[in-house]
Design a protein around this motif. Structure first.
Motif, PDB file in Angstrom:
ATOM      1  N   GLU A   1       0.704  -1.237  -0.006  1.00  0.00           N
ATOM      2  CA  GLU A   1      -0.001   0.040  -0.035  1.00  0.00           C
ATOM      3  C   GLU A   1       0.907   1.346   0.011  1.00  0.00           C
ATOM      4  N   ALA A   2       1.737   1.384   0.959  1.00  0.00           N
ATOM      5  CA  ALA A   2       2.618   2.623   1.068  1.00  0.00           C
ATOM      6  C   ALA A   2       3.580   2.702  -0.153  1.00  0.00           C
ATOM      7  N   ALA A   3       3.816   1.569  -0.645  1.00  0.00           N
ATOM      8  CA  ALA A   3       4.946   1.598  -1.711  1.00  0.00           C
ATOM      9  C   ALA A   3       4.388   1.818  -2.915  1.00  0.00           C
ATOM     10  N   ARG A   4       3.178   1.846  -3.093  1.00  0.00           N
ATOM     11  CA  ARG A   4       2.530   2.026  -4.446  1.00  0.00           C
ATOM     12  C   ARG A   4       1.939   3.705  -4.342  1.00  0.00           C
TER      13      ARG A   4
ATOM     14  N   LEU B   1       7.803  14.805  -2.672  1.00  0.00           N
ATOM     15  CA  LEU B   1       8.131  14.977  -1.409  1.00  0.00           C
ATOM     16  C   LEU B   1       7.122  14.232  -0.541  1.00  0.00           C
ATOM     17  N   ILE B   2       5.896  14.189  -1.017  1.00  0.00           N
ATOM     18  CA  ILE B   2       4.782  13.604  -0.197  1.00  0.00           C
ATOM     19  C   ILE B   2       4.860  11.923  -0.492  1.00  0.00           C
ATOM     20  N   ALA B   3       5.054  11.762  -1.659  1.00  0.00           N
ATOM     21  CA  ALA B   3       5.361  10.190  -2.027  1.00  0.00           C
ATOM     22  C   ALA B   3       6.543   9.619  -1.116  1.00  0.00           C
TER      23      ALA B   3
ATOM     24  N   THR C   1       6.181   6.855   1.732  1.00  0.00           N
ATOM     25  CA  THR C   1       6.959   5.380   1.911  1.00  0.00           C
ATOM     26  C   THR C   1       7.737   5.164   3.001  1.00  0.00           C
ATOM     27  N   ALA C   2       8.140   6.277   3.752  1.00  0.00           N
ATOM     28  CA  ALA C   2       8.921   6.402   5.036  1.00  0.00           C
ATOM     29  C   ALA C   2       7.782   6.222   6.347  1.00  0.00           C
ATOM     30  N   LEU C   3       6.643   6.513   6.154  1.00  0.00           N
ATOM     31  CA  LEU C   3       5.816   6.536   7.220  1.00  0.00           C
ATOM     32  C   LEU C   3       5.478   5.439   8.081  1.00  0.00           C
ATOM     33  N   PRO C   4       5.409   4.005   7.263  1.00  0.00           N
ATOM     34  CA  PRO C   4       5.511   2.875   8.153  1.00  0.00           C
ATOM     35  C   PRO C   4       6.544   2.639   9.026  1.00  0.00           C
ATOM     36  N   TYR C   5       7.753   3.311   8.839  1.00  0.00           N
ATOM     37  CA  TYR C   5       9.019   3.114   9.591  1.00  0.00           C
ATOM     38  C   TYR C   5       9.006   4.337  10.621  1.00  0.00           C
ATOM     39  N   ILE C   6       8.366   5.394  10.643  1.00  0.00           N
ATOM     40  CA  ILE C   6       8.634   6.493  11.310  1.00  0.00           C
ATOM     41  C   ILE C   6       7.406   6.769  12.138  1.00  0.00           C
TER      42      ILE C   6
END
Length: 242
Positions: free
Chosen positions: A30-33, A211-213, A217-222
């Motif tokens: 989901e986040a990667a797409r 930047l939003i993309a 993609t970083a959100l699951p980690y931070i």
């Protein structure tokens, strides 16, 4: 979905199969797409964000995936090196050691070829040139501005942060500003600097959607709190350019 059917770089599937599937579905699908980043740029953003949030173990586990996505060992090293200017060696030393170990396991001979383009007598001037290219002509004399008692820090910013790191080969200025955005967004608590580097990204041609993309993609980690703060900074920094 069984835990054998999804990517499990963190080796969670055997003892935490339900959580491993949940995270993989979100982070790797989901986040990667979200957005239109290529695989190498996505991994660049994730690794920079992991440095920013102190995600040492995740970073080490993702090195093989980063290489598979097209990042070179030099690029991986440059991300970790540049992070030191924004996070300090106290945070980046474990990453450098983990990266060396991961590259060794991948059969990459170390040390890698040097990437420096400056010398002691040229680093400040070259750093100022990089600052001007990124932020504009207003940075020409910034290195000698401010009260005398603290002016050395502005000089160090030009000579060390930009002269020692941004002038290195391996990553171009746009890539370096993108990872700086990720360092600061993931670190949290430095929103004024984050806004400044968002503006720099926009000036270099990295648009708000990119930047939003990268943030997505970083959100699951931070996590959500720092991601939402960074999103607000993007919206505020980009507002005058709409």
């Amino acid at each position: 979905m069984s835990h054998r059917e999804f990517s499990d770089p963190f080796s969670l599937g055997e003892r935490d199969p339900e959580f491993a599937a949940l995270f993989a579905n979100f982070a790797f699908d989901e986040a990667a797409r979200q957005g239109e980043l290529d695989g190498a740029t996505r991994m660049l953003a994730v690794l920079a964000a992991l440095l920013g949030c102190g995600g040492h173990d995740c970073f080490a586990d993702l090195v093989p995936d980063a290489l598979d996505a097209g990042l070179t060992p030099v690029q991986l090293k440059e991300v970790a090196y540049q992070a030191t200017a924004y996070l300090g060696l106290g945070r980046t030393l474990p990453f450098l050691r983990a990266l060396n170990e991961a590259l060794f396991k991948e059969g990459v001979p170390l040390p890698l070829p040097g990437q420096s383009t400056t010398a002691a007598e040229t680093r400040r001037e070259a750093g100022t040139a990089a600052q001007v290219a990124i932020f504009g002509e207003g940075m020409t004399d910034f290195w000698r501005s401010g009260p005398e008692e603290s002016r050395h820090i502005n000089r160090w910013l030009a000579a060390n942060c930009f002269g020692d790191y941004y002038t290195r080969t391996g990553l171009d200025l746009r890539q370096r500003e993108l990872i700086t955005f990720c360092f600061l967004a993931a670190q949290g608590g430095c929103e004024p600097q984050l806004k400044s580097h968002i503006a720099a990204n926009l000036r270099l041609g990295t648009g708000r959607h990119t930047l939003i993309a990268a943030l997505s993609t970083a959100l699951p980690y931070i996590g959500y709190p720092r991601s939402l703060n960074a999103l607000r900074c993007i919206q505020e920094a980009a507002a005058p350019q709409k």
